[in-house]
Design an enzyme around this catalytic site. Sequence first.
Site, PDB file in Angstrom:
ATOM      1  CB  SER A 128      -8.955 -80.442 -64.318  1.00  0.00           C
ATOM      2  OG  SER A 128      -7.852 -79.579 -64.130  1.00  0.00           O
ATOM      3  CE1 TYR A 153      -8.462 -82.100 -59.261  1.00  0.00           C
ATOM      4  CE2 TYR A 153      -7.142 -80.901 -60.865  1.00  0.00           C
ATOM      5  CZ  TYR A 153      -8.343 -81.110 -60.226  1.00  0.00           C
ATOM      6  OH  TYR A 153      -9.427 -80.333 -60.535  1.00  0.00           O
TER       7      TYR A 153
END
Length: 339
Positions: A128, A153
């Site tokens: 990501s 995350y």
Amino acid sequence: MTNKILVTGVAGFIGFHVSKRLLNEGYTVIGIDSINDYYDVNLKYARLAQLESPNFRFYKVALEEKTLINNIFEKEKPTIVINLAAQAGVRYSIENPDAYIQSNIVGFMNIIEGCRYHGVEQLIYASSSSVYGANQKMPFSPHESTEHPLSLYAATKKSNEMIAHTYSHLFGLKTTGLRFFTVYGPWGRPDMALFQFADAIINDKPIKVFNNGDMLRDFTFVDDVVESIYRLTQTEPSPNESWDALQPDPATSKAPYRVYNIGNHSPVSLMDYISTLEKMIGKEAEKIFLPMQAGDVQKTHADVDDLIRDTDFKPNTTIEQGIAAFVSWYIKYNEGVLK
């Protein structure tokens, strides 16, 4: 090379689109998804319905179910694995951190162990752009350090990259990490801004605009993501023979390991994004301006030079083209045409 590819997160946004492309290219797709209720499961099942094919097999399994995952590897024997399953969302990771550890770390370990022990030639996995965290040097380059994530995350995605490198080094497993930059498009996730904005505007509800609208995002259309992934299945990461341990390059290695940015390399302001959506819908949004949320960043901008060099592909869909495609899908889906 076999024509069998295992895709995790197959009922998810990107996993669905990648699987559809692979099926169209003649591959057999082995799909794994837990169908969790992080968002509307009906949307996930609707995506799966679009994948029905003699060349598609689906397993409803969570990545953290190690024995079941191992059984799938033993039975199906894929040559390539594309790991797109994860507990998604920066903000939700603040509320429910355990879900991220289980899915994104324990689950990732089960997948990479399956690759190690069952003859998988290449693992392509979702990272990501959030791994860039506190970095402010733009555009974000995979050759720069990413040691300061700002959300759990992001930390789990950074850990995936580190685990992948270890397996590439120890076992020669070819691994390719993909740092996605704000992916949007048809069949997108309801928890993401474009879906929420469209739903609110169409239903005459206000939209929440964070950081008072002062945000820039490298919005990336899903078809460009799919093309990037497909081309990376047609190549393999190789060791960088000029890698220098005294000046280590985070994006490459002496091992068969690569990390790429997957982005449109053209940041767009949040307000321009919203105004384009308003134009496509034909209605102006009522806006509630709010401060920046915890774990968020003000700007993202992808350096995709490596992707262009290695795949001969440059993501190029404009937000006008991409948002128009999304709105067309959204209307049809909510009218029941695509369910």
